[in-house]
Design an enzyme around this catalytic site. Structure first.
Site, PDB file in Angstrom:
ATOM      1  N   GLN A  12      36.351  -2.389  29.923  1.00  0.00           N
ATOM      2  CA  GLN A  12      35.129  -2.518  30.722  1.00  0.00           C
ATOM      3  C   GLN A  12      34.648  -3.960  30.862  1.00  0.00           C
ATOM      4  O   GLN A  12      33.772  -4.235  31.684  1.00  0.00           O
ATOM      5  CB  GLN A  12      34.001  -1.666  30.120  1.00  0.00           C
ATOM      6  CG  GLN A  12      34.281  -0.170  30.169  1.00  0.00           C
ATOM      7  CD  GLN A  12      33.136   0.610  29.570  1.00  0.00           C
ATOM      8  OE1 GLN A  12      33.086   0.816  28.369  1.00  0.00           O
ATOM      9  NE2 GLN A  12      32.184   1.012  30.386  1.00  0.00           N
ATOM     10  N   HIS A  33      34.432   9.669  24.977  1.00  0.00           N
ATOM     11  CA  HIS A  33      34.228   8.942  26.240  1.00  0.00           C
ATOM     12  C   HIS A  33      34.978   7.604  26.196  1.00  0.00           C
ATOM     13  O   HIS A  33      35.689   7.240  27.138  1.00  0.00           O
ATOM     14  CB  HIS A  33      32.721   8.720  26.442  1.00  0.00           C
ATOM     15  CG  HIS A  33      32.354   7.925  27.655  1.00  0.00           C
ATOM     16  ND1 HIS A  33      31.711   8.478  28.745  1.00  0.00           N
ATOM     17  CD2 HIS A  33      32.534   6.612  27.961  1.00  0.00           C
ATOM     18  CE1 HIS A  33      31.519   7.529  29.656  1.00  0.00           C
ATOM     19  NE2 HIS A  33      32.009   6.383  29.204  1.00  0.00           N
ATOM     20  N   GLU A  34      34.844   6.882  25.080  1.00  0.00           N
ATOM     21  CA  GLU A  34      35.513   5.576  24.964  1.00  0.00           C
ATOM     22  C   GLU A  34      37.031   5.740  24.875  1.00  0.00           C
ATOM     23  O   GLU A  34      37.782   4.929  25.418  1.00  0.00           O
ATOM     24  CB  GLU A  34      34.992   4.806  23.741  1.00  0.00           C
ATOM     25  CG  GLU A  34      33.483   4.544  23.719  1.00  0.00           C
ATOM     26  CD  GLU A  34      32.939   3.947  25.003  1.00  0.00           C
ATOM     27  OE1 GLU A  34      33.662   3.212  25.682  1.00  0.00           O
ATOM     28  OE2 GLU A  34      31.774   4.243  25.343  1.00  0.00           O
ATOM     29  N   CYS A  62      28.033   6.125  32.489  1.00  0.00           N
ATOM     30  CA  CYS A  62      28.954   5.086  32.065  1.00  0.00           C
ATOM     31  C   CYS A  62      28.492   3.751  32.628  1.00  0.00           C
ATOM     32  O   CYS A  62      28.096   3.685  33.795  1.00  0.00           O
ATOM     33  CB  CYS A  62      30.353   5.423  32.589  1.00  0.00           C
ATOM     34  SG  CYS A  62      31.598   4.209  32.148  1.00  0.00           S
ATOM     35  N   LEU A  63      28.535   2.692  31.815  1.00  0.00           N
ATOM     36  CA  LEU A  63      28.138   1.363  32.293  1.00  0.00           C
ATOM     37  C   LEU A  63      29.032   0.900  33.435  1.00  0.00           C
ATOM     38  O   LEU A  63      28.637   0.057  34.234  1.00  0.00           O
ATOM     39  CB  LEU A  63      28.199   0.338  31.150  1.00  0.00           C
ATOM     40  CG  LEU A  63      27.211   0.545  29.993  1.00  0.00           C
ATOM     41  CD1 LEU A  63      27.425  -0.530  28.932  1.00  0.00           C
ATOM     42  CD2 LEU A  63      25.771   0.522  30.484  1.00  0.00           C
ATOM     43  N   GLY A 118      28.107   2.609  23.740  1.00  0.00           N
ATOM     44  CA  GLY A 118      29.521   2.352  23.492  1.00  0.00           C
ATOM     45  C   GLY A 118      30.096   1.527  24.626  1.00  0.00           C
ATOM     46  O   GLY A 118      29.567   1.538  25.740  1.00  0.00           O
ATOM     47  N   HIS A 176      38.457   5.838  28.213  1.00  0.00           N
ATOM     48  CA  HIS A 176      38.598   4.507  28.826  1.00  0.00           C
ATOM     49  C   HIS A 176      39.934   3.869  28.452  1.00  0.00           C
ATOM     50  O   HIS A 176      40.563   3.199  29.264  1.00  0.00           O
ATOM     51  CB  HIS A 176      37.469   3.569  28.362  1.00  0.00           C
ATOM     52  CG  HIS A 176      36.206   3.699  29.147  1.00  0.00           C
ATOM     53  ND1 HIS A 176      36.152   3.512  30.517  1.00  0.00           N
ATOM     54  CD2 HIS A 176      34.937   3.985  28.761  1.00  0.00           C
ATOM     55  CE1 HIS A 176      34.906   3.680  30.924  1.00  0.00           C
ATOM     56  NE2 HIS A 176      34.148   3.972  29.889  1.00  0.00           N
TER      57      HIS A 176
END
Ligand SMILES: [Zn+2]
Length: 172
Positions: free
Chosen positions: A50, A133-134, A91-92, A45, A137
């Protein structure tokens, strides 16, 4: 060049803004770029913030197959299970770190697709965790802000923040 905004960049703390329809060319390009970056970085995701855009958009492919990316615009969680599970998340935007986060096992999401059509969909387990999670963000929250499953304001506040070039990208 690094294309993903990384912790401790303060940009990740911005609250993302609603997207208007019909989508302009720039937003359509952004969505294609997000899907490309998600696969390139082996993520399941990715939120617009991001890659430098504070827009309420995230992409997801929890199958990891690389063939069925889904796009979620102006998403809102409208329901969830009573049951939740605490597990570790990466997380990226925070490579090498992980957060221990309690998430609902099932959530119901309302969102718009790229044409502006409204949808309501139920997600379970890993997909439900990824959506939550997204969604964090979009509110400027990160999985590494959590402590033993719960969101921790103290932990968030004690984290370092820096500014970077990503700051102005959304407004150009
Ligand atoms: Zn993330």
């Amino acid at each position: 060049m690094d294309e993903i905004v990384k912790y401790p960049d303060v940009f990740l703390r911005h609250k993302s803004k609603e997207v208007e329809f019909p989508l302009d060319d720039k937003t359509e390009r952004l969505i294609k770029w997000m899907i490309k970056q998600m696969y390139k970085n082996y993520g399941i995701g990715l939120a617009a913030i991001q890659v430098g855009y504070e827009r309420r958009i995230f992409v997801m492919d929890s199958t990891r197959a690389g063939q069925s990316p889904e796009v979620f615009i102006n998403p809102v969680i409208v329901g969830h299970s009573d049951e939740s599970l605490t597990d570790f998340e990466g997380c990226l935007s925070a490579p090498g770190k992980r957060g221990e986060v309690r998430r609902y096992l099932r959530i119901i999401l309302k969102y718009q697709d790229e044409k502006g059509e409204k949808h309501t969909k139920t997600f379970y387990n890993l997909a439900a965790r990824c959506v939550q999670h997204e969604m964090d963000h979009l509110e400027g929250k990160l999985c590494i802000d959590y402590e033993k499953g719960e969101y921790s304001r103290d932990k968030h506040k004690s984290q370092t923040m820096v500014e970077s070039d990503f700051r102005a990208k959304s407004d150009t």
